[in-house]
Design a protein around this motif. Structure first.
Motif, PDB file in Angstrom:
ATOM      1  N   SER A  14      25.602 -14.153  19.027  1.00 53.57           N
ATOM      2  CA  SER A  14      25.125 -12.918  18.406  1.00 53.57           C
ATOM      3  C   SER A  14      24.518 -12.005  19.461  1.00 53.57           C
ATOM      4  CB  SER A  14      24.087 -13.215  17.316  1.00 53.57           C
ATOM      5  OG  SER A  14      22.924 -13.811  17.879  1.00 53.57           O
ATOM      6  N   HIS A  15      24.411 -10.736  19.106  1.00 52.29           N
ATOM      7  CA  HIS A  15      23.809  -9.738  19.990  1.00 52.29           C
ATOM      8  C   HIS A  15      22.919  -8.839  19.144  1.00 52.29           C
ATOM      9  CE1 HIS A  15      23.424  -7.055  23.439  1.00 52.29           C
ATOM     10  NE2 HIS A  15      23.630  -6.036  22.612  1.00 52.29           N
ATOM     11  N   THR A  16      21.685  -8.579  19.617  1.00 49.92           N
ATOM     12  CA  THR A  16      20.712  -7.775  18.876  1.00 49.92           C
ATOM     13  C   THR A  16      20.386  -6.501  19.649  1.00 49.92           C
ATOM     14  OG1 THR A  16      19.733  -9.739  17.846  1.00 49.92           O
ATOM     15  CG2 THR A  16      18.405  -7.722  17.859  1.00 49.92           C
ATOM     16  N   ILE A  17      20.363  -5.389  18.932  1.00 51.88           N
ATOM     17  CA  ILE A  17      20.023  -4.075  19.505  1.00 51.88           C
ATOM     18  C   ILE A  17      18.774  -3.568  18.803  1.00 51.88           C
ATOM     19  CG2 ILE A  17      20.786  -1.683  19.803  1.00 51.88           C
ATOM     20  CD1 ILE A  17      23.700  -2.849  19.639  1.00 51.88           C
ATOM     21  N   LEU A  64      27.930  -7.318  10.817  1.00 47.73           N
ATOM     22  CA  LEU A  64      26.968  -6.336  11.310  1.00 47.73           C
ATOM     23  C   LEU A  64      25.830  -6.241  10.303  1.00 47.73           C
ATOM     24  CD1 LEU A  64      26.072  -3.976  13.183  1.00 47.73           C
ATOM     25  CD2 LEU A  64      27.451  -2.470  11.739  1.00 47.73           C
ATOM     26  N   THR A  65      24.601  -6.394  10.783  1.00 49.92           N
ATOM     27  CA  THR A  65      23.419  -6.337   9.932  1.00 49.92           C
ATOM     28  C   THR A  65      22.446  -5.306  10.486  1.00 49.92           C
ATOM     29  OG1 THR A  65      23.612  -8.669   9.299  1.00 49.92           O
ATOM     30  CG2 THR A  65      21.464  -7.625   8.987  1.00 49.92           C
ATOM     31  N   VAL A  66      21.887  -4.496   9.599  1.00 49.91           N
ATOM     32  CA  VAL A  66      20.817  -3.576   9.971  1.00 49.91           C
ATOM     33  C   VAL A  66      19.545  -4.032   9.286  1.00 49.91           C
ATOM     34  CG1 VAL A  66      21.376  -1.944   8.122  1.00 49.91           C
ATOM     35  CG2 VAL A  66      20.050  -1.172  10.100  1.00 49.91           C
ATOM     36  N   ILE A  67      18.422  -3.994  10.025  1.00 48.82           N
ATOM     37  CA  ILE A  67      17.133  -4.442   9.497  1.00 48.82           C
ATOM     38  C   ILE A  67      16.084  -3.379   9.804  1.00 48.82           C
ATOM     39  CG2 ILE A  67      15.349  -6.226   9.549  1.00 48.82           C
ATOM     40  CD1 ILE A  67      17.530  -8.155  10.616  1.00 48.82           C
ATOM     41  N   LEU A  68      15.436  -2.861   8.758  1.00 49.38           N
ATOM     42  CA  LEU A  68      14.284  -1.991   8.907  1.00 49.38           C
ATOM     43  C   LEU A  68      13.102  -2.704   8.258  1.00 49.38           C
ATOM     44  CD1 LEU A  68      16.621   0.115   9.410  1.00 49.38           C
ATOM     45  CD2 LEU A  68      15.075   1.806   8.436  1.00 49.38           C
ATOM     46  N   ALA A  69      12.369  -3.458   9.063  1.00 52.01           N
ATOM     47  CA  ALA A  69      11.300  -4.295   8.525  1.00 52.01           C
ATOM     48  C   ALA A  69      10.213  -3.466   7.862  1.00 52.01           C
ATOM     49  CB  ALA A  69      10.717  -5.165   9.639  1.00 52.01           C
ATOM     50  N   ASN A  70       9.886  -2.318   8.441  1.00 52.54           N
ATOM     51  CA  ASN A  70       8.801  -1.495   7.892  1.00 52.54           C
ATOM     52  C   ASN A  70       9.140  -0.926   6.519  1.00 52.54           C
ATOM     53  OD1 ASN A  70       7.366  -1.965  10.204  1.00 52.54           O
ATOM     54  ND2 ASN A  70       7.682   0.054  11.098  1.00 52.54           N
ATOM     55  N   ASP A  71      10.430  -0.723   6.252  1.00 53.27           N
ATOM     56  CA  ASP A  71      10.850  -0.104   4.993  1.00 53.27           C
ATOM     57  C   ASP A  71      11.472  -1.100   4.023  1.00 53.27           C
ATOM     58  OD1 ASP A  71      10.253   2.733   5.642  1.00 53.27           O
ATOM     59  OD2 ASP A  71      11.728   2.389   7.218  1.00 53.27           O
ATOM     60  N   GLY A  72      11.597  -2.360   4.444  1.00 53.04           N
ATOM     61  CA  GLY A  72      12.149  -3.378   3.562  1.00 53.04           C
ATOM     62  C   GLY A  72      13.625  -3.212   3.257  1.00 53.04           C
ATOM     63  N   TRP A  73      14.374  -2.622   4.196  1.00 53.53           N
ATOM     64  CA  TRP A  73      15.807  -2.412   3.977  1.00 53.53           C
ATOM     65  C   TRP A  73      16.618  -3.274   4.923  1.00 53.53           C
ATOM     66  CZ3 TRP A  73      19.465   1.290   6.649  1.00 53.53           C
ATOM     67  CH2 TRP A  73      20.728   1.275   6.044  1.00 53.53           C
ATOM     68  N   THR A  74      17.557  -4.048   4.352  1.00 51.58           N
ATOM     69  CA  THR A  74      18.496  -4.862   5.113  1.00 51.58           C
ATOM     70  C   THR A  74      19.867  -4.731   4.470  1.00 51.58           C
ATOM     71  OG1 THR A  74      16.799  -6.473   5.735  1.00 51.58           O
ATOM     72  CG2 THR A  74      19.080  -7.182   5.920  1.00 51.58           C
ATOM     73  N   THR A  96      37.284  -3.346  11.351  1.00 51.72           N
ATOM     74  CA  THR A  96      36.040  -2.576  11.413  1.00 51.72           C
ATOM     75  C   THR A  96      35.102  -2.999  10.287  1.00 51.72           C
ATOM     76  OG1 THR A  96      36.915  -0.796  10.022  1.00 51.72           O
ATOM     77  CG2 THR A  96      37.189  -0.567  12.410  1.00 51.72           C
ATOM     78  N   ALA A  97      33.841  -2.641  10.451  1.00 48.53           N
ATOM     79  CA  ALA A  97      32.825  -2.804   9.409  1.00 48.53           C
ATOM     80  C   ALA A  97      31.872  -1.627   9.523  1.00 48.53           C
ATOM     81  CB  ALA A  97      32.081  -4.123   9.572  1.00 48.53           C
ATOM     82  N   SER A  98      31.468  -1.059   8.387  1.00 45.91           N
ATOM     83  CA  SER A  98      30.633   0.137   8.410  1.00 45.91           C
ATOM     84  C   SER A  98      29.439  -0.001   7.475  1.00 45.91           C
ATOM     85  CB  SER A  98      31.443   1.377   8.008  1.00 45.91           C
ATOM     86  OG  SER A  98      32.464   1.640   8.956  1.00 45.91           O
ATOM     87  N   ILE A  99      28.320   0.571   7.920  1.00 44.76           N
ATOM     88  CA  ILE A  99      27.111   0.696   7.107  1.00 44.76           C
ATOM     89  C   ILE A  99      26.759   2.178   7.047  1.00 44.76           C
ATOM     90  CG2 ILE A  99      24.633   0.228   6.982  1.00 44.76           C
ATOM     91  CD1 ILE A  99      25.158  -2.464   8.280  1.00 44.76           C
ATOM     92  N   GLU A 100      26.567   2.672   5.835  1.00 43.45           N
ATOM     93  CA  GLU A 100      26.253   4.097   5.665  1.00 43.45           C
ATOM     94  C   GLU A 100      25.122   4.257   4.655  1.00 43.45           C
ATOM     95  OE1 GLU A 100      28.529   8.333   4.631  1.00 43.45           O
ATOM     96  OE2 GLU A 100      29.559   6.416   4.360  1.00 43.45           O
ATOM     97  N   TRP A 137      14.432   0.093  14.457  1.00 43.37           N
ATOM     98  CA  TRP A 137      15.732  -0.255  13.868  1.00 43.37           C
ATOM     99  C   TRP A 137      16.299  -1.446  14.630  1.00 43.37           C
ATOM    100  CZ3 TRP A 137      19.073   2.707  10.346  1.00 43.37           C
ATOM    101  CH2 TRP A 137      18.388   3.770   9.729  1.00 43.37           C
ATOM    102  N   GLN A 138      16.792  -2.420  13.885  1.00 45.62           N
ATOM    103  CA  GLN A 138      17.377  -3.619  14.492  1.00 45.62           C
ATOM    104  C   GLN A 138      18.803  -3.797  13.971  1.00 45.62           C
ATOM    105  OE1 GLN A 138      15.038  -7.155  13.905  1.00 45.62           O
ATOM    106  NE2 GLN A 138      16.547  -8.511  14.773  1.00 45.62           N
ATOM    107  N   TRP A 139      19.736  -3.924  14.910  1.00 49.86           N
ATOM    108  CA  TRP A 139      21.132  -4.167  14.573  1.00 49.86           C
ATOM    109  C   TRP A 139      21.530  -5.532  15.148  1.00 49.86           C
ATOM    110  CZ3 TRP A 139      23.459  -0.375  11.619  1.00 49.86           C
ATOM    111  CH2 TRP A 139      22.838   0.877  11.611  1.00 49.86           C
TER     112      TRP A 139
END
Length: 218
Positions: free
Chosen positions: A68-71, A106-116, A131-135, A174-176
């Motif tokens: 895995s790779h985290t940004i 692909l996962t997006v994590i916003l810990a402060n806002d409780g969105w994953t 491909t995979a997309s998050i919008e 923001w964490q990807w």
């Protein structure tokens, strides 16, 4: 208590509000005169015009199966985020012995806002890359195009604008996370895995509302 002495005294308040004190004048014969004073320091007035900006970011790399790779990044330090569109694209496996196409997540994590949110790559057309997309749109409400605010400093104003109720989604980290879930096929050819992993590219486009600020008269 005596705060300052001298033939000339300057007071420069850093924060708006009401200030009071007294001034004592002593002549060469030790005669004194005391005067009390009160001043009301007003906050500065600023005009804010919101401008729409598009910010494009991209990363790329290679992952073996199960790696895995985290940004980590902070895209909203200069304005309010309105929308995001992130697309993970895999390099296409062309040779027959590297089929089928690999599967990444692909996962997006916003810990402060409780969105994953998590999506997985798909190849909807055999002639195109997987491909995979998050919008997400309307992360924050669209502000008035032009408005006036009062604040003691530009830094204080920016803090007010970015933390205003209803407008602060996405202000933190923001964490990807990209995970190589499957790199098919897994059978060996001459004791080697013909498809141990895959190259990937992540492209993210943010729509951001950036304040253009100018100080105006009271």
């Amino acid at each position: 208590d005596v705060d300052m002495t001298g033939s000339e005294i300057t007071i420069t308040p850093a924060v708006s509000g009401e200030y009071s004190g007294s001034l004592t004048v002593i002549d060469d014969k030790e005669a004194t005169v005391i005067r009390t004073w009160t001043i009301n320091v007003l906050p500065r007035t600023w005009q804010v015009i919101w401008e729409e900006h598009r910010i494009s970011l991209d990363w790329n790399g290679y992952l073996d199966q199960d790696d895995s790779h985290t940004i980590l990044h902070f895209p909203s330090e200069e304005g309010r985020l309105y929308s995001v569109n992130a697309t993970l694209t895999l390099e296409m496996d062309i040779l027959p012995f590297t089929q089928p196409q690999d599967n990444f997540s692909l996962t997006v994590i916003l810990a402060n806002d409780g969105w994953t949110s998590t999506v997985r790559t798909q190849q909807e057309n055999i002639t195109r890359n997987s491909t995979a997309s998050i919008e997400r749109n309307e992360m924050n409400t669209w502000p008035e195009a032009r408005d006036n605010y009062t604040a003691d400093s530009l830094d204080q104003l920016m803090e007010m604008l970015l933390n205003e109720t209803g407008h602060r989604f996405g202000q933190g980290e923001w964490q990807w996370v990209i995970v190589a879930e499957e790199a098919d096929p897994d059978f060996l050819i001459d004791d080697m895995d013909p498809d141990g992993g895959n190259n990937w590219e992540l492209e993210i486009v943010f729509t951001m509302l950036v304040p253009r600020i100018s100080e105006v008269g009271v």
